[in-house]
Design an enzyme around this catalytic site. Structure first.
Site, PDB file in Angstrom:
ATOM      1  N   GLU A 132      38.131  36.208  40.341  1.00 26.46           N
ATOM      2  CA  GLU A 132      37.462  36.519  41.611  1.00 26.46           C
ATOM      3  C   GLU A 132      38.495  36.806  42.701  1.00 26.46           C
ATOM      4  O   GLU A 132      38.322  37.712  43.529  1.00 26.46           O
ATOM      5  CB  GLU A 132      36.582  35.339  42.051  1.00 26.46           C
ATOM      6  N   CYS A 185      35.099  28.629  40.379  1.00 23.77           N
ATOM      7  CA  CYS A 185      35.694  27.370  40.830  1.00 23.77           C
ATOM      8  C   CYS A 185      35.452  27.203  42.328  1.00 23.77           C
ATOM      9  O   CYS A 185      35.054  28.151  43.027  1.00 23.77           O
ATOM     10  CB  CYS A 185      37.191  27.329  40.504  1.00 23.77           C
ATOM     11  N   ASN A 234      41.730  37.007  35.569  1.00 26.72           N
ATOM     12  CA  ASN A 234      42.623  35.888  35.824  1.00 26.72           C
ATOM     13  C   ASN A 234      44.025  36.206  35.303  1.00 26.72           C
ATOM     14  O   ASN A 234      44.193  36.882  34.282  1.00 26.72           O
ATOM     15  CB  ASN A 234      42.081  34.569  35.253  1.00 26.72           C
ATOM     16  N   GLU A 271      47.380  34.060  34.606  1.00 24.97           N
ATOM     17  CA  GLU A 271      47.964  32.718  34.544  1.00 24.97           C
ATOM     18  C   GLU A 271      49.492  32.767  34.654  1.00 24.97           C
ATOM     19  O   GLU A 271      50.109  33.835  34.628  1.00 24.97           O
ATOM     20  CB  GLU A 271      47.506  32.043  33.247  1.00 24.97           C
ATOM     21  N   CYS A 275      37.260  29.656  44.616  1.00 23.01           N
ATOM     22  CA  CYS A 275      36.708  31.017  44.582  1.00 23.01           C
ATOM     23  C   CYS A 275      35.385  31.091  45.332  1.00 23.01           C
ATOM     24  O   CYS A 275      35.059  32.125  45.913  1.00 23.01           O
ATOM     25  CB  CYS A 275      36.557  31.494  43.141  1.00 23.01           C
ATOM     26  N   CYS A 318      42.653  33.293  39.834  1.00 27.93           N
ATOM     27  CA  CYS A 318      41.344  33.520  39.215  1.00 27.93           C
ATOM     28  C   CYS A 318      40.941  34.989  39.307  1.00 27.93           C
ATOM     29  O   CYS A 318      41.428  35.746  40.162  1.00 27.93           O
ATOM     30  CB  CYS A 318      40.285  32.676  39.920  1.00 27.93           C
TER      31      CYS A 318
HETATM   32  N1  THU Z   1      39.009  31.033  36.061  1.00 27.41           N
HETATM   33  C1  THU Z   1      38.662  32.174  36.734  1.00 27.41           C
HETATM   34  O1  THU Z   1      39.371  33.182  36.665  1.00 27.41           O
HETATM   35  N2  THU Z   1      37.539  32.158  37.468  1.00 27.41           N
HETATM   36  C2  THU Z   1      36.669  31.126  37.530  1.00 27.41           C
HETATM   37  O2  THU Z   1      35.681  31.220  38.230  1.00 27.41           O
HETATM   38  C3  THU Z   1      36.912  29.910  36.751  1.00 27.41           C
HETATM   39  C4  THU Z   1      38.249  29.811  36.115  1.00 27.41           C
HETATM   40  C5  THU Z   1      40.227  31.063  35.258  1.00 27.41           C
HETATM   41  C6  THU Z   1      41.397  30.305  35.811  1.00 27.41           C
HETATM   42  C7  THU Z   1      42.203  30.020  34.572  1.00 27.41           C
HETATM   43  O3  THU Z   1      43.034  31.130  34.292  1.00 27.41           O
HETATM   44  C8  THU Z   1      41.157  29.896  33.469  1.00 27.41           C
HETATM   45  O4  THU Z   1      39.972  30.490  33.986  1.00 27.41           O
HETATM   46  C9  THU Z   1      40.874  28.480  33.050  1.00 27.41           C
HETATM   47  O5  THU Z   1      40.592  27.676  34.129  1.00 27.41           O
END
Ligand code: THU
Length: 131
Positions: free
Chosen positions: A52, A83, A39, A41, A86, A50
């Site tokens: 994925e 999520c 991920n 941000e 994803c 994310c």
């Molecule tokens: N996140 C992912 O990278 N993948 C997921 O399947 C769930 C959430 C990340 C997004 C964000 O940077 C952090 O987790 C918190 O939501």
């Protein structure tokens, strides 16, 4: 190296200064090649991506559009569920029976499939008019 180990390794590269929740994902393409993502941000929160999505982007950039296996790992109380967005992204390139391994850094795992994660998915067939 296992797919889960690849996900664990790339998780270290996650850029998560806002949530402090690092996620790693690895996907195996039909060719057998492994693609990794973490991920990333952004201070404008909705602009973050994310793990994925990163792995899928790496696969497509390498010229592959079919994935056969997925592993996702995070430091969460239980195996981290992808999520909603994803799930749809994984469904675009995988099949309903494509295995997905969800894991925690503590060692818990949950084996599931893209179909279980996203039942009743929207696909291109829903854009075909029948009348
Ligand atoms: N996140 C992912 O990278 N993948 C997921 O399947 C769930 C959430 C990340 C997004 C964000 O940077 C952090 O987790 C918190 O939501």
């Amino acid at each position: 190296m296992s797919l889960l180990d690849a996900a664990r390794e790339v998780r270290d590269s996650a850029y998560a200064p806002y949530s402090h929740f690092k996620v790693g994902a690895a996907i195996r393409g039909a060719s057998g090649a492994v693609y990794r993502g973490c991920n990333v941000e952004n201070v404008a929160y909705p602009e973050g991506t994310c793990a994925e999505a990163g792995a899928i982007a790496a696969m497509v950039a390498a010229g592959e559009t079919e994935l056969v296996e997925v592993a996702v790992i995070a430091d969460s109380p239980g195996p981290v569920p992808p999520c909603g967005g994803c799930r749809q992204k994984l469904a675009e390139f995988g099949r309903a029976d494509t295995p997905v391994l969800l894991a925690t850094t503590g060692g818990a795992t949950l084996a599931t499939t893209i179909g279980e994660l996203l039942p009743g998915r929207f696909d291109s067939g829903h854009m075909s008019k029948t009348s």
